[in-house]
Design an enzyme around this catalytic site. Structure first.
Site, mmCIF file in Angstrom:
data_model
loop_
_atom_site.group_PDB
_atom_site.id
_atom_site.type_symbol
_atom_site.label_atom_id
_atom_site.label_comp_id
_atom_site.label_asym_id
_atom_site.label_seq_id
_atom_site.Cartn_x
_atom_site.Cartn_y
_atom_site.Cartn_z
ATOM 1 N N CYS A 102 0.843 -1.201 0.000
ATOM 2 C CA CYS A 102 0.000 0.000 0.000
ATOM 3 C C CYS A 102 0.877 1.249 0.000
ATOM 4 C CB CYS A 102 -0.969 -0.037 1.182
ATOM 5 S SG CYS A 102 -2.311 1.150 1.032
ATOM 6 N N HIS B 261 -3.512 -5.505 0.922
ATOM 7 C CA HIS B 261 -2.838 -5.732 2.200
ATOM 8 C C HIS B 261 -2.753 -7.208 2.551
ATOM 9 C CE1 HIS B 261 -2.576 -1.592 3.829
ATOM 10 N NE2 HIS B 261 -3.628 -1.369 3.066
ATOM 11 N N GLU C 209 -1.060 -8.517 4.884
ATOM 12 C CA GLU C 209 -0.977 -8.685 6.348
ATOM 13 C C GLU C 209 -2.356 -8.635 6.996
ATOM 14 O OE1 GLU C 209 -0.623 -5.942 4.813
ATOM 15 O OE2 GLU C 209 -1.206 -4.229 6.047
#
Lengths: 261, 960
Positions: A96, A222, A224
């Site tokens: 990002c 994302h 994560e």
């Protein structure tokens, strides 16, 4: 086997550092969050690590443009250590805001001979606003070590400036032909489409880019944020626990270091 | 020194997203002659560099190399376009400009020092427009008078940023010899918002001291005694007449809301109603802090800045609770006027509700997202009575070590201010928000608006967490209402404190000592530090470029002493300052209104009504808003605000997982229904409590660990007939909390939400009580969502449907209020909650939806289209009261304590056994057909609609 050591770069406004550190640890790395000031003070501080992650957030408020101020700081203070890091065969992942920074420093797409940093950028979503939504991603290249070719993954995006743009069509064609396009936004059947399948209007549905070595990856979604089944937006509908797609990227990175260092 | 001017435009061929959105706003305003809008960024940089460096700066820093191009100097109107109007928007001098700060740092990274940077936006409007249209566009769309100046045309120069330095002049405001009229006049003239009794109390204090107060002393007292800070109404004694019967409260809050907390005396409540937020146990090591605040008045004047600083401020509450929590979730609930209001119907001095809504959402979005805190729960209500007083509730939840829930400042500790600098923004915020608004407020109180910079706050948060972990400070407070006065004063309440005001770092020169003391400039925290720890803590701050300054010390003399350049400008007894506010007694009246049920003809089919309710502002999908909030940052999301087969159904409550390595979760919800308050705020409050709790239960929250927050937003409570409804609601809070054994842990009130129009008419908001709720989830893997899961499952409704259409959406779309407001059954409601919770824990329920606004029909429709499955319902299975015999009441009644649950056929027996002796019935089954069918008791279809039409009706309203 020696520890795989990952550094998660912090800076003013970076805010996905803790969950990124957690994802790396889940994947088997020893991860550490380090403020950029520490790297600027000690340019050798990067040496002990094999994976550098630039996490998401709003570095310096995304003032001027997303990632721009942090990119400027890196260009003027840390470009050489990072270049050295890549030259040593280590891995860099930008998520990002981190992707925006890698593009705006010119690390991505990363062919300095042609001054690519002036030919690709990431700009405002066509929708004109920040949006948080889940997207399907189809891998486009075999050269990127973070990616398992052929395996579609499902991740959330959350950004206002995620539209990948190239200066002209030849630049785009070159990105494609040289295998720089890491991921494209697709629908659940793997087909490209308009908004919201392509959430920001990126050219050619580009969601992520890799460099010439395949060891640097930047992507808007994302990984994560999908490292446990209960982060899937529809986990409560699924009979079987879904695979945590984000983990593939972190696991591939750790595995690569284990096999090559 | 030279001032360089850079203008940055989009390169042709790359879309100008910002210009386009302004263009759309202009069209929405009804001006069609503007053909296009071109936007540009303007940077004004004062520095000694040459043209070569200027070109580098333009190219490498200020301009995107692909999409943008720059121009050094003034570009003028585009060639060949005679019909171009140029408007530049500059921040007023003194207003925080975060971009400028970043550019300054980036220029330094490039090796050059800039003396000053300012930024502006430039618009080129193409098309034939009149002067008055230009003014309208500038005022209504491009700039906000409170914080920005418009420069129209190409030649005019922006306002100068340079301010005169300050020269100390100590000012006294004589009070001792004033008569009552004089006291009132002084209070008014200085915007103190103190009434006669308060002014007399202060006068007596100074008569005893035989001195006159300085300006800063009176200002400090006014801040601390403001309604916003001290909640005098809720703490006053009240004589209440309820339909002629007299009831007395010694202290309204202590005798109602807080009484329940005290009587319930839950051992998992760690700190309630004392600190900046309520604190409850989470697990063996950690606790949860929760606070909800309002930021109504500032959001009315500057929706973007007001709501941004609202969320920014409430985030600092958990950060300043005990020794400091880490913020993990935001909640946001708004009330607006209806967004389709005609411009000419909006009162003078008031922004259009659509502009307020867009600005408020953007403000919360930008601040919350930049802080990296997920916004997971919220709601939006629309009613024209909010047109001049929008309500902006911002909440924050924090995670704190159980061992760090209390602070301990000591005499000898240093007062250290950390974070942002102090400026003139936010002067009089606390007093201003305690008063009523008028059409002139826009100009008079523009200085009360604060401008936030979330990155500064994020930096402060990062370093404070490290300093906390290292144990380097003794106490922490946030500069919220009243600024340093509030923060330092509160921390030094028992000790006494001395502050040297000239040491406070300022954004710009020229601030008067009073302004320094009471400014509510954002992103400032105060910590109490032992002298021996100063070096270590300063290193942590310096290491991440966070400014910190010692401004004084805690003394032990129980006095506030303020100095400027060594001269004393204030001395106040802590006790008088904090405890001297006179106790009030107020009168309140409640007369049960004489209302009647409307007569509405019965119909054979209610498809149209269902579609109308689904698309009504309050019920319609808020996806447009929700997606603009990052609800997944921090990686703790378990039940998201949008759920279902297409990730777009209306989740009942959010669940987050606060700790990566524990499957324990936290459920977060809210409940509110101002429409019921028009009938009786007592039942409104109980409905709000039940709704908030239902929402928690629906996702799998524990029934025995529910904690509640109250936020009262009311009109002018000096009027007995306005205070009466508040007392009714407060009474209900006591009974509701006791029935559910769910204590209130924190609360806040915002009174005087009234607006005096130019013609003298008064607009007061409806009585509005927000109930926020949290509970523990034992195992997040057992959470349930509201979307129908698979075909051929059984749908039950648990809880009785009564003839309670009063205040319902069905009556609203028919233009009525009615009389039969939903009345919570305090005995059954907790029992139902308990059993549903048990059924979810045992895995007997696969989806669960709260039956609320719009009643059963809306609840079923939402479950169906969220799950992408049909539902075939039969009202013969509906457990209902005898008088609930009409079909419309069965479909749309909003009776409390009802849950619609989906059960797999093989679990029928186990589920039914668990529900034994409760009102429940099987009313439907899920189907593969994508239709919703509801059969009346006579077997005829009263609702029959395909899911696409239902969903489209629900989604189209806010498909902005």
């Amino acid at each position: 086997m020696a520890d795989v050591k990952a550094i998660v770069l912090r800076a003013a406004g970076i805010n996905c550092d803790m969950e990124t550190e957690y994802a790396l640890e889940l994947a088997g790395a020893k991860a550490k969050r380090v403020h950029i000031n520490r790297l600027i003070e000690d340019k050798t501080a990067l040496d002990e690590f094999q994976i550098l992650v630039l996490p998401g957030g709003f570095s310096y408020g995304d003032d001027v443009a997303a990632g721009k101020i942090l990119a400027n700081q890196i260009v003027h203070h840390l470009f050489e250590p990072i270049q050295k890091f890549i030259d040593e065969g280590k891995l860099v992942l930008g998520i990002c805001n981190g992707f925006q920074v890698l593009v705006k420093t010119g690390v991505l797409p990363g062919d300095n001979s042609t001054k690519r940093q002036e030919e690709v950028t990431i700009t405002y979503n066509d929708s004109g606003k920040f949006e948080d939504r889940w997207v399907h991603l189809a891998p486009q290249t075999k050269k990127c070590i973070f990616i398992k070719p052929g395996r579609k993954i499902y991740l959330p995006v959350a950004h206002a400036e995620g539209k990948v743009v190239t200066r002209d069509t030849p630049t785009l064609e070159k990105l494609k032909s040289e295998g720089h396009v890491a991921f494209k936004y697709v629908d659940e059947n793997g087909k490209e489409g308009n908004y919201p399948i392509n959430p920001n209007g990126s050219v050619d549905s580009i969601a992520g880019l890799t460099d010439t070595t395949g060891r640097v990856l930047g992507l808007m979604p994302h990984p994560e944020r999908f490292v446990r089944p209960t982060q899937h937006p529809r986990w409560s509908r699924l009979r079987q626990k879904p695979d945590s797609d984000g983990m593939t990227i972190f696991k591939n990175a750790v595995k690569y270091i284990q096999e090559n260092f | 020194m030279r001032q360089w001017r850079f203008e940055v435009f989009n390169r042709s061929g790359f879309s100008d997203v910002h210009g386009k959105s302004v263009s759309e706003d202009i069209r929405e305003l009804g001006i069609s002659s503007v053909e296009a809008v071109q936007s540009a960024k303007v940077f004004l940089i004062e520095a000694d560099f040459d043209d070569g460096f200027a070109q580098r700066l333009g190219k490498e820093l200020l301009t995107d190399p692909v999409c943008e191009e720059y121009y050094v100097g003034r570009s003028g109107a585009p060639a060949g376009l005679a019909k171009a109007t140029l408007i530049e928007v500059h921040l007023k001098s003194g207003v925080t400009d975060p971009v400028a700060e970043s550019v300054m740092a980036a220029v330094a990274d490039m090796g050059v020092k800039a003396d000053n940077v300012r930024t502006a936006r430039k618009y080129v409007l193409l098309g034939e427009i009149t002067q008055s249209q230009t003014d309208t566009i500038a005022k209504k769309i491009l700039a906000n008078d409170c914080i920005e100046d418009c420069v129209i045309g190409n030649e005019a120069e922006p306002p100068s940023p340079h301010l005169k330095p300050y020269e100390l002049q100590i000012v006294h405001w004589p009070i001792r010899d004033l008569d009552d009229d004089g006291l009132i006049a002084l209070s008014k003239e200085k915007d103190l918002f103190l009434n006669l009794v308060e002014m007399q109390t202060i006068q007596k204090y100074y008569q005893q001291l035989a001195t006159e107060p300085t300006d800063v002393e009176l200002e400090a007292i006014a801040q601390t005694w403001s309604e916003h800070c001290v909640h005098k109404t809720l703490k006053s004694s009240v004589d209440m007449s309820i339909d002629g019967e007299q009831v007395h409260f010694d202290n309204l809050l202590k005798d109602t809301v807080f009484k329940a907390t005290k009587q319930l005396n839950k051992k998992w409540c760690i700190s309630v109603f004392v600190d900046n937020s309520g604190v409850v146990e989470f697990d063996a090591d950690s606790a949860i802090c929760f606070k909800v605040e309002t930021h109504n008045h500032p959001s009315a004047l500057d929706p973007y800045g007001g709501s941004a600083t609202g969320i920014g401020g409430v985030i600092r509450d958990p950060m300043a609770t005990g020794m400091g929590a880490r913020p993990i979730a935001n909640t946001d609930i708004f009330c607006f006027g209806e967004p389709d209001k005609k411009l000419q119907d909006v009162p003078k001095g008031v922004l259009h509700p659509r502009r307020i809504m867009k600005g408020v959402v953007a403000g919360v979005r930008d601040y919350g997202n930049r802080m990296g805190i997920p916004t997971v729960n919220g709601a939006i209500y629309f009613d024209d009575r909010y047109i001049a007083n929008p309500l902006v509730y911002c909440g924050n939840i924090g995670l704190i070590d159980k061992s760090k829930c209390f602070d301990n400042p000591q005499a000898g500790n240093l007062v250290v201010v950390v974070g942002g600098r102090t400026g003139r923004d936010g002067i009089h915020g606390a007093t201003f928000s305690s008063g009523q608004m008028t059409h002139e407020y826009e100009t008079i109180f523009s200085h009360a608006v604060q401008i936030g910079n979330p990155i500064t706050e994020k930096k402060v948060l990062d370093v404070l967490l490290q300093a906390n972990q290292a144990g380097l400070y003794e106490a922490v407070a946030d500069c919220g209402a009243g600024g340093l006065s509030g923060a330092v004063g509160e921390m030094g309440k028992e000790l006494g404190v001395e502050v040297d005001l000239e040491k406070v770092p300022l954004k710009y020169a020229g601030l008067h000592y009073t302004e320094i003391w009471i400014s509510e400039a954002q992103e400032r925290m105060v910590v109490a530090v032992k002298p021996e720890n100063l070096k270590a803590i300063t290193k942590i701050f310096d290491d991440e470029n966070v400014e910190s300054t010692v401004i004084g010390k805690f003394t032990g003399d129980k006095k506030l002493t303020l100095q400027y350049d060594g001269r004393e400008v204030a001395k106040l007894d802590m006790e008088f300052w904090h405890e001297g506010v006179p106790k009030y007694s107020r009168k309140a009246v409640w007369k049960t209104p004489q209302l009647a049920e409307p007569s509405i003809a019965e119909k054979d089919n209610y498809n149209d009504e269902l579609l109308q309710i689904l698309s009504s502002y309050n019920v319609a999908s808020k996806e447009w808003v929700i997606r603009q909030y990052d609800h997944e940052v921090q990686g703790g999301s378990v039940v998201k605000p949008l759920t279902g087969v297409n990730n777009d159904g209306p989740g009942d409550a959010a669940v987050i997982q606060p700790k990566f390595n524990s499957d324990r979760g936290l459920a977060i919800s809210c409940g509110m229904n101002p429409l019921y308050g028009d009938i009786d705020p007592y039942w409104m409050a109980l409905a709000g409590i039940d709704e908030a709790i239902r929402n928690l239960i629906c996702v799998g929250g524990r029934v025995d660990r529910i904690a509640l927050l109250d936020n009262f937003c009311w009109g002018d409570c000096t009027k007995p007939e306005t205070l009466g409804p508040l007392v009714r609601a407060a009474q209900a809070c006591y009974y509701g909390a006791m029935a559910f054994e769910a204590p209130f842990i924190s609360g806040k009130d915002s009174l005087n939400n009234e607006f005096a129009c130019e013609d003298g008419t008064q607009i007061s908001i409806p009585s509005t009580l927000l109930i926020s709720a949290i509970s523990i989830v034992d195992d997040i893997n057992k959470c349930v969502t509201m979307d129908a899961k698979k075909a051929s499952d059984l749908l039950f409704i648990v809880g009785e449907t009564k003839n309670e259409l009063g205040g319902s959406h069905y009556y609203k779309i028919n233009g009525h209020i009615g009389a039969n407001v939903p009345k919570l059954d305090l005995k059954t409601a907790p029992e139902i909650a308990k059993r549903i919770s048990a059924a979810i824990a045992q895995g007997l329920i696969v989806s669960c939806h709260d039956c609320s606004e719009g009643g059963l029909a809306v609840g079923l429709a939402e479950m169906a289209f969220a799950g992408g499955l049909g539902i075939e319902a039969d009202l013969r299975g509906l457990p209902r009261s005898k008088d609930c015999c009409r079909v419309d009441a069965q479909l749309f009644s909003e009776s409390n304590s009802r849950y619609i649950v989906e059960v797999e056929p093989e679990n029928y027996d186990a589920f039914a056994k668990l529900m034994l002796n409760l009102p429940f019935g099987q009313i439907a089954k899920t189907t593969e057909e994508k239709t919703l069918i509801i059969k009346a008791e006579d077997g005829k279809n009263v609702i029959e609609s395909d899911l696409d039409s239902l969903k489209q009706a629900w989604q189209k309203t806010f498909s902005w």
